[in-house]
Design a protein around this motif. Structure first.
Motif, PDB file in Angstrom:
ATOM      1  N   VAL A  41       0.737  -1.126  -0.046  1.00  0.00           N
ATOM      2  CA  VAL A  41      -0.018   0.015   0.093  1.00  0.00           C
ATOM      3  C   VAL A  41       0.995   1.106   0.015  1.00  0.00           C
ATOM      4  N   ARG A  42       0.230   2.385  -0.259  1.00  0.00           N
ATOM      5  CA  ARG A  42       0.876   3.841  -0.101  1.00  0.00           C
ATOM      6  C   ARG A  42       0.340   4.714   0.743  1.00  0.00           C
ATOM      7  N   VAL A  43       1.178   5.091   1.683  1.00  0.00           N
ATOM      8  CA  VAL A  43       0.890   6.026   2.811  1.00  0.00           C
ATOM      9  C   VAL A  43       1.246   7.442   2.478  1.00  0.00           C
ATOM     10  N   THR A  44       0.496   8.528   1.988  1.00  0.00           N
ATOM     11  CA  THR A  44       0.948   9.681   1.813  1.00  0.00           C
ATOM     12  C   THR A  44       1.067  10.447   3.233  1.00  0.00           C
ATOM     13  N   HIS A  45       2.025  11.109   3.655  1.00  0.00           N
ATOM     14  CA  HIS A  45       2.011  11.704   4.825  1.00  0.00           C
ATOM     15  C   HIS A  45       2.279  13.147   4.749  1.00  0.00           C
ATOM     16  N   GLY A  46       3.081  13.645   3.573  1.00  0.00           N
ATOM     17  CA  GLY A  46       3.385  14.870   3.273  1.00  0.00           C
ATOM     18  C   GLY A  46       4.788  15.187   3.848  1.00  0.00           C
ATOM     19  N   LYS A  47       5.203  16.274   3.558  1.00  0.00           N
ATOM     20  CA  LYS A  47       6.667  16.761   4.132  1.00  0.00           C
ATOM     21  C   LYS A  47       6.624  17.871   4.953  1.00  0.00           C
ATOM     22  N   SER A  48       5.637  18.769   4.701  1.00  0.00           N
ATOM     23  CA  SER A  48       5.258  19.796   5.736  1.00  0.00           C
ATOM     24  C   SER A  48       6.652  20.608   5.732  1.00  0.00           C
ATOM     25  N   ASN A  49       7.139  21.220   4.546  1.00  0.00           N
ATOM     26  CA  ASN A  49       8.099  22.071   4.264  1.00  0.00           C
ATOM     27  C   ASN A  49       7.609  23.472   5.007  1.00  0.00           C
ATOM     28  N   ARG A  50       8.716  23.556   6.165  1.00  0.00           N
ATOM     29  CA  ARG A  50       7.938  25.000   6.915  1.00  0.00           C
ATOM     30  C   ARG A  50       9.045  25.867   6.932  1.00  0.00           C
ATOM     31  N   LEU A  84       6.111  -5.383   7.005  1.00  0.00           N
ATOM     32  CA  LEU A  84       7.324  -5.956   6.633  1.00  0.00           C
ATOM     33  C   LEU A  84       8.529  -5.174   6.406  1.00  0.00           C
ATOM     34  N   ALA A  85       8.228  -3.971   5.650  1.00  0.00           N
ATOM     35  CA  ALA A  85       9.079  -3.011   5.190  1.00  0.00           C
ATOM     36  C   ALA A  85       8.502  -1.723   4.704  1.00  0.00           C
ATOM     37  N   PHE A  86       9.295  -0.784   4.620  1.00  0.00           N
ATOM     38  CA  PHE A  86       8.749   0.517   4.129  1.00  0.00           C
ATOM     39  C   PHE A  86       9.802   1.516   3.415  1.00  0.00           C
ATOM     40  N   SER A  87       9.437   2.046   2.355  1.00  0.00           N
ATOM     41  CA  SER A  87      10.417   3.023   1.656  1.00  0.00           C
ATOM     42  C   SER A  87       9.710   4.339   1.227  1.00  0.00           C
ATOM     43  N   SER A  88      10.440   5.393   1.021  1.00  0.00           N
ATOM     44  CA  SER A  88       9.788   6.444   0.426  1.00  0.00           C
ATOM     45  C   SER A  88       9.711   6.066  -0.947  1.00  0.00           C
ATOM     46  N   CYS A  89       8.489   6.640  -1.679  1.00  0.00           N
ATOM     47  CA  CYS A  89       8.152   6.787  -3.024  1.00  0.00           C
ATOM     48  C   CYS A  89       9.098   7.066  -3.911  1.00  0.00           C
ATOM     49  N   LEU A  90       8.808   6.654  -5.348  1.00  0.00           N
ATOM     50  CA  LEU A  90       9.518   7.545  -6.392  1.00  0.00           C
ATOM     51  C   LEU A  90       8.661   8.757  -6.467  1.00  0.00           C
ATOM     52  N   PRO A  91       9.471   9.801  -7.236  1.00  0.00           N
ATOM     53  CA  PRO A  91       8.844  11.021  -7.237  1.00  0.00           C
ATOM     54  C   PRO A  91       7.114  11.065  -7.705  1.00  0.00           C
ATOM     55  N   LYS A  92       7.118  10.131  -8.911  1.00  0.00           N
ATOM     56  CA  LYS A  92       5.703  10.129  -9.626  1.00  0.00           C
ATOM     57  C   LYS A  92       4.651   9.542  -8.499  1.00  0.00           C
ATOM     58  N   HIS A  93       4.948   8.999  -7.333  1.00  0.00           N
ATOM     59  CA  HIS A  93       4.090   8.538  -6.636  1.00  0.00           C
ATOM     60  C   HIS A  93       3.957   9.221  -4.971  1.00  0.00           C
ATOM     61  N   GLY A  94       4.772  10.572  -5.092  1.00  0.00           N
ATOM     62  CA  GLY A  94       4.817  11.440  -4.009  1.00  0.00           C
ATOM     63  C   GLY A  94       6.202  11.646  -3.587  1.00  0.00           C
ATOM     64  N   GLY A  95       7.177  10.814  -3.995  1.00  0.00           N
ATOM     65  CA  GLY A  95       8.490  11.174  -3.406  1.00  0.00           C
ATOM     66  C   GLY A  95       8.777  10.957  -1.750  1.00  0.00           C
ATOM     67  N   THR A  96       9.440  11.695  -1.013  1.00  0.00           N
ATOM     68  CA  THR A  96       9.814  11.709   0.174  1.00  0.00           C
ATOM     69  C   THR A  96       8.407  12.034   1.020  1.00  0.00           C
ATOM     70  N   GLY A  97       7.393  12.446   0.499  1.00  0.00           N
ATOM     71  CA  GLY A  97       6.185  12.714   1.148  1.00  0.00           C
ATOM     72  C   GLY A  97       5.257  11.626   1.211  1.00  0.00           C
ATOM     73  N   ALA A  98       5.739  10.337   0.602  1.00  0.00           N
ATOM     74  CA  ALA A  98       4.678   9.220   0.685  1.00  0.00           C
ATOM     75  C   ALA A  98       5.549   8.079   0.975  1.00  0.00           C
ATOM     76  N   LEU A  99       5.035   7.038   1.426  1.00  0.00           N
ATOM     77  CA  LEU A  99       5.851   5.483   1.490  1.00  0.00           C
ATOM     78  C   LEU A  99       5.002   4.411   0.995  1.00  0.00           C
ATOM     79  N   TYR A 100       5.834   3.606   0.432  1.00  0.00           N
ATOM     80  CA  TYR A 100       5.323   2.217  -0.023  1.00  0.00           C
ATOM     81  C   TYR A 100       5.581   1.431   1.179  1.00  0.00           C
TER      82      TYR A 100
END
Length: 189
Positions: free
Chosen positions: A125-134, A157-173
């Motif tokens: 699954v993908r979890v989009t949490h955002g980056k919150s650049n403040r 089991l594992a998670f990784s930041s997504c590719l840019p097309k799926h949210g980059g460092t603002g989302a996780l696989y």
């Protein structure tokens, strides 16, 4: 020198004026409501009887930066699986967006989402949490909490930041543990 005329003029001017019996000045400061204050003090020391038992603790949250790449694997996950997850080669079958939620709302929604994904035997699954650049430099709250919570979940089991097309460092696989359903030949991790 004061004369009797001065006293008479003063007495005439003071007609209808009441004497003030308070000897404290009004500083304009709000008065404390002692009942409200004692109620707040009692609530502050009161123990919370409602304990949410979902396994996701906020006792120690790992602070991460907005652009930090997140990568984690539990024991027993093969490095090749982690590489495939990181490269976006494992398709995700569900997604949740936690933007704009409070920490408690995000926690509850994430727990329910993962429970549903596990129930449906979803692999990734993908979890989009955002980056919150403040501009003030504060760390992203939901990203830090998601990073901590997912490490605690027994089905992750594992998670990784997504590719840019799926949210980059603002989302996780997120790679999930599945149980074997009847007729499946896949191994369980």
């Amino acid at each position: 020198m004061t004369t009797d005329d001065d006293f008479a003029i003063f007495a005439q001017q003071m007609q209808g004026v009441r004497r003030i019996h308070v000897d404290q000045a009004d500083t304009g400061k709000k008065r404390t409501n002692s009942k409200l204050l004692s109620g707040r003090r009692a609530n502050a020391v009161e123990t919370v009887t409602e304990l949410k038992v979902d396994g996701l603790s906020d006792q120690f949250v790992l602070d991460v930066g907005p652009e930090d790449f997140l990568l984690w694997q539990s024991n027993g996950v093969q490095d090749s699986q982690l590489r495939r997850l990181k490269a976006g080669q494992i398709p995700f079958d569900g997604s949740i967006d936690l933007h704009g939620m409070s920490v408690e709302e995000a926690r509850s929604e994430l727990w329910e989402f993962l429970a549903e994904a596990v129930r449906l035997e979803v692999r990734c699954v993908r979890v989009t949490h955002g980056k919150s650049n403040r501009p003030d430099g504060r760390k992203p709250i939901l990203k830090s909490h998601a990073n901590t919570w997912l490490r605690q979940h027994d089905r992750v089991l594992a998670f990784s930041s997504c590719l840019p097309k799926h949210g980059g460092t603002g989302a996780l696989y997120v790679l999930l543990r599945r149980t074997m359903l009847e007729g499946r030949d896949e191994p369980v991790f």
